[in-house]
Design a protein around this motif. Structure first.
Motif, PDB file in Angstrom:
ATOM      1  N   GLY A 182     105.666 117.600  89.110  1.00 51.32           N
ATOM      2  CA  GLY A 182     104.632 117.859  90.105  1.00 51.32           C
ATOM      3  C   GLY A 182     104.520 119.329  90.467  1.00 51.32           C
ATOM      4  O   GLY A 182     104.259 119.678  91.620  1.00 51.32           O
ATOM      5  N   GLY A 183     104.727 120.201  89.498  1.00 54.06           N
ATOM      6  CA  GLY A 183     104.663 121.642  89.734  1.00 54.06           C
ATOM      7  C   GLY A 183     103.242 122.120  90.004  1.00 54.06           C
ATOM      8  O   GLY A 183     102.281 121.379  89.814  1.00 54.06           O
ATOM      9  N   THR A 184     103.125 123.389  90.445  1.00 56.25           N
ATOM     10  CA  THR A 184     101.805 123.933  90.773  1.00 56.25           C
ATOM     11  C   THR A 184     101.129 124.517  89.532  1.00 56.25           C
ATOM     12  O   THR A 184     101.783 124.763  88.519  1.00 56.25           O
ATOM     13  CB  THR A 184     101.932 125.077  91.803  1.00 56.25           C
ATOM     14  OG1 THR A 184     102.685 126.136  91.205  1.00 56.25           O
ATOM     15  CG2 THR A 184     102.635 124.597  93.065  1.00 56.25           C
ATOM     16  N   ILE A 185      99.815 124.741  89.639  1.00 57.09           N
ATOM     17  CA  ILE A 185      99.050 125.341  88.553  1.00 57.09           C
ATOM     18  C   ILE A 185      99.543 126.766  88.275  1.00 57.09           C
ATOM     19  O   ILE A 185      99.655 127.187  87.125  1.00 57.09           O
ATOM     20  CB  ILE A 185      97.532 125.372  88.892  1.00 57.09           C
ATOM     21  CG1 ILE A 185      96.957 123.951  88.886  1.00 57.09           C
ATOM     22  CG2 ILE A 185      96.768 126.250  87.931  1.00 57.09           C
ATOM     23  CD1 ILE A 185      96.665 123.378  87.514  1.00 57.09           C
ATOM     24  N   ILE A 222     104.448 119.137  84.739  1.00 56.27           N
ATOM     25  CA  ILE A 222     103.592 118.030  85.166  1.00 56.27           C
ATOM     26  C   ILE A 222     104.443 116.895  85.736  1.00 56.27           C
ATOM     27  O   ILE A 222     104.151 116.352  86.803  1.00 56.27           O
ATOM     28  CB  ILE A 222     102.729 117.515  83.982  1.00 56.27           C
ATOM     29  CG1 ILE A 222     101.684 118.572  83.603  1.00 56.27           C
ATOM     30  CG2 ILE A 222     102.039 116.193  84.352  1.00 56.27           C
ATOM     31  CD1 ILE A 222     100.908 118.259  82.331  1.00 56.27           C
ATOM     32  N   PHE A 279     106.258 121.482  75.826  1.00 64.72           N
ATOM     33  CA  PHE A 279     107.511 120.955  76.331  1.00 64.72           C
ATOM     34  C   PHE A 279     107.696 121.374  77.797  1.00 64.72           C
ATOM     35  O   PHE A 279     107.961 120.553  78.674  1.00 64.72           O
ATOM     36  CB  PHE A 279     108.627 121.501  75.447  1.00 64.72           C
ATOM     37  CG  PHE A 279     109.995 121.121  75.851  1.00 64.72           C
ATOM     38  CD1 PHE A 279     110.521 119.907  75.465  1.00 64.72           C
ATOM     39  CD2 PHE A 279     110.763 121.988  76.589  1.00 64.72           C
ATOM     40  CE1 PHE A 279     111.812 119.561  75.840  1.00 64.72           C
ATOM     41  CE2 PHE A 279     112.042 121.657  76.955  1.00 64.72           C
ATOM     42  CZ  PHE A 279     112.573 120.441  76.583  1.00 64.72           C
ATOM     43  N   GLY A 313     105.302 122.530  79.743  1.00 64.01           N
ATOM     44  CA  GLY A 313     104.162 122.023  80.493  1.00 64.01           C
ATOM     45  C   GLY A 313     104.384 120.585  80.946  1.00 64.01           C
ATOM     46  O   GLY A 313     104.099 120.228  82.095  1.00 64.01           O
ATOM     47  N   GLN A 358     107.256 119.142  81.400  1.00 62.40           N
ATOM     48  CA  GLN A 358     108.292 119.176  82.451  1.00 62.40           C
ATOM     49  C   GLN A 358     107.669 119.506  83.801  1.00 62.40           C
ATOM     50  O   GLN A 358     108.020 118.918  84.822  1.00 62.40           O
ATOM     51  CB  GLN A 358     109.367 120.219  82.117  1.00 62.40           C
ATOM     52  CG  GLN A 358     110.348 119.766  81.048  1.00 62.40           C
ATOM     53  CD  GLN A 358     111.507 120.730  80.873  1.00 62.40           C
ATOM     54  OE1 GLN A 358     111.453 121.886  81.306  1.00 62.40           O
ATOM     55  NE2 GLN A 358     112.564 120.263  80.232  1.00 62.40           N
ATOM     56  N   GLY A 389     104.887 110.961  82.270  1.00 61.23           N
ATOM     57  CA  GLY A 389     103.791 110.391  83.051  1.00 61.23           C
ATOM     58  C   GLY A 389     102.408 110.565  82.437  1.00 61.23           C
ATOM     59  O   GLY A 389     101.398 110.242  83.054  1.00 61.23           O
ATOM     60  N   LEU A 390     102.328 111.077  81.201  1.00 55.44           N
ATOM     61  CA  LEU A 390     101.024 111.231  80.547  1.00 55.44           C
ATOM     62  C   LEU A 390     100.663 109.955  79.777  1.00 55.44           C
ATOM     63  O   LEU A 390     101.551 109.223  79.342  1.00 55.44           O
ATOM     64  CB  LEU A 390     101.044 112.411  79.579  1.00 55.44           C
ATOM     65  CG  LEU A 390     100.827 113.805  80.155  1.00 55.44           C
ATOM     66  CD1 LEU A 390     102.062 114.280  80.894  1.00 55.44           C
ATOM     67  CD2 LEU A 390     100.475 114.797  79.057  1.00 55.44           C
ATOM     68  N   LEU A 423     102.527 126.676  86.276  1.00 56.44           N
ATOM     69  CA  LEU A 423     102.141 126.299  84.909  1.00 56.44           C
ATOM     70  C   LEU A 423     101.618 127.509  84.142  1.00 56.44           C
ATOM     71  O   LEU A 423     102.024 127.770  83.013  1.00 56.44           O
ATOM     72  CB  LEU A 423     101.081 125.201  84.952  1.00 56.44           C
ATOM     73  CG  LEU A 423     100.664 124.610  83.610  1.00 56.44           C
ATOM     74  CD1 LEU A 423     101.731 123.649  83.093  1.00 56.44           C
ATOM     75  CD2 LEU A 423      99.335 123.891  83.725  1.00 56.44           C
ATOM     76  N   ILE A 424     100.726 128.267  84.781  1.00 60.49           N
ATOM     77  CA  ILE A 424     100.139 129.441  84.127  1.00 60.49           C
ATOM     78  C   ILE A 424     101.230 130.454  83.783  1.00 60.49           C
ATOM     79  O   ILE A 424     101.298 130.964  82.661  1.00 60.49           O
ATOM     80  CB  ILE A 424      99.063 130.104  85.027  1.00 60.49           C
ATOM     81  CG1 ILE A 424      97.850 129.179  85.160  1.00 60.49           C
ATOM     82  CG2 ILE A 424      98.641 131.463  84.473  1.00 60.49           C
ATOM     83  CD1 ILE A 424      96.809 129.653  86.147  1.00 60.49           C
TER      84      ILE A 424
END
Lengths: 102, 240
Positions: free
Chosen positions: B69-72, B66, B60, B62, B64, B40-41, B75-76
């Motif tokens: 629709g994962g949370t920040i 995005i 890779f 990151g 996945q 989706g980028l 991600l961190i």
């Protein structure tokens, strides 16, 4: 929103690389922390590859064939690019075979 | 004058050592580009991510997150765990940097301390100067970004079978990193099998279906590595 995600990724990744290079001049002494850090790349790459790779192509069969070839080439210690290319070519050929045989 | 010639020589040597890495990255990041677009980028976002991150595994995961629709926070955590190995590499690298390197130069050198650049830098016979490290990093960063752009642009117009084939390039690279070490070191083989088993259990067993892809990577990476550390603490000489 995607830009926020990209920025967060970049900042976290940079800090991890930058802090030890600038702040810590001494070596880590604790053998358990050292060992944990030593194993992380291998467990992480494995967890990302399996089982996800089997759903990355058009069929389970072609992905499995690609993985087998990659593992064989890696066991023979061919370089990074050779192993990756071998996996790609195998998937391509396998999908073509599946296509003409099906 | 003499100093300038010396600096030039170091920079050129770095550039030269960076060529094979850059070529490798050019091909591997092609699949990062494909993945970014399918996640989706936009092409620009994919390129920006590669230029600012320069990390295959982290990007890779990151992408996945995005895409899902994962949370920040997720991600961190994922970036932290996955890229934790760079802390160790930076630590080793810091011991090999030339004495005269300033804080600012260290801040620059830290940017693209990837697995491959680290490997080449540690194999370099002399202590590492700033011009050498700058030269070494430039081409791989460009190769990584350019490959991502090519993959992101061509990914959409590539015939499906070709796209499918190229999307396994990254996995192939991961295999190339893990398998040779697992072959030689039993403890590595153990943690790898453990991580694979955990990952499959989380993926296939219905009770765990609530666990996202990013969380699964964190759990498997940390649990397998921690168990390995407790059962098989590595000896001094085993350190990279």
């Amino acid at each position: 929103m995607i830009y926020v995600y990209i920025a967060v990724m970049a900042i976290v990744t940079y800090l991890i690389r930058m802090i030890p290079l600038t702040a810590f001049r001494k070596k880590i002494k604790n053998k358990y922390i050292k060992s944990f850090l030593y194993y992380v790349p291998y467990t992480c790459l494995t967890a990302m590859t399996l089982p996800a790779v089997f759903y990355a192509t058009g069929s389970l069969l072609s992905a499995a064939a690609g993985m087998v070839v990659a593992v064989v080439l890696a066991l023979k210690e061919r370089g990074l690019v050779a192993v990756a290319a071998g996996a790609c070519v195998t998937v391509f050929v396998a999908e073509w075979l599946v296509h003409i045989l099906a | 004058m003499e100093k300038n010639i010396l600096i030039n020589g170091e920079f050129k040597k770095g550039l030269k050592d960076g060529v094979p890495i850059a070529l490798g990255y050019l091909s591997v990041s092609f699949s990062v580009g494909i993945m970014a677009v399918s996640g989706g980028l936009s092409v620009f976002q994919g390129a920006l991510m590669s230029l600012t991150n320069v990390t295959s595994a982290g990007q890779f995961a990151g992408i996945q997150i995005i895409a899902a629709g994962g949370t920040i926070l997720e991600l961190i955590l994922t970036q932290f765990i996955i890229n934790l190995r760079y802390a160790l590499m930076s630590l080793s690298l810091s011991q090999k940097l030339s004495e005269g390197m300033t804080l600012w130069q260290r801040l620059v050198v830290a940017f693209a301390n990837t697995d491959e650049i680290f490997a080449v830098a540690m194999g370099h016979a002399k202590s590492l100067t700033f011009p050498y490290m700058a030269g070494l990093q430039i081409l791989p960063i460009l190769g990584w970004t350019l490959g991502t752009i090519l993959g992101a642009v061509a990914g959409g117009i590539l015939p499906k079978p070709l796209g499918n084939a190229l999307s396994v390039a990254l996995y192939g690279m991961f295999v190339a990193v893990v398998v040779p070490v697992a072959k030689k070191a039993r403890p590595v083989l153990f943690v790898v099998i453990l991580a694979a088993a955990l990952s499959c259990v989380i993926y296939y067993v219905p009770i765990f279906s609530g666990i996202s892809a990013g969380m699964s990577i964190i759990i498997c990476t940390a649990v397998a590595a921690a168990l390995g550390a407790v059962l098989f603490p590595v000896r001094e000489e085993a350190q990279p």
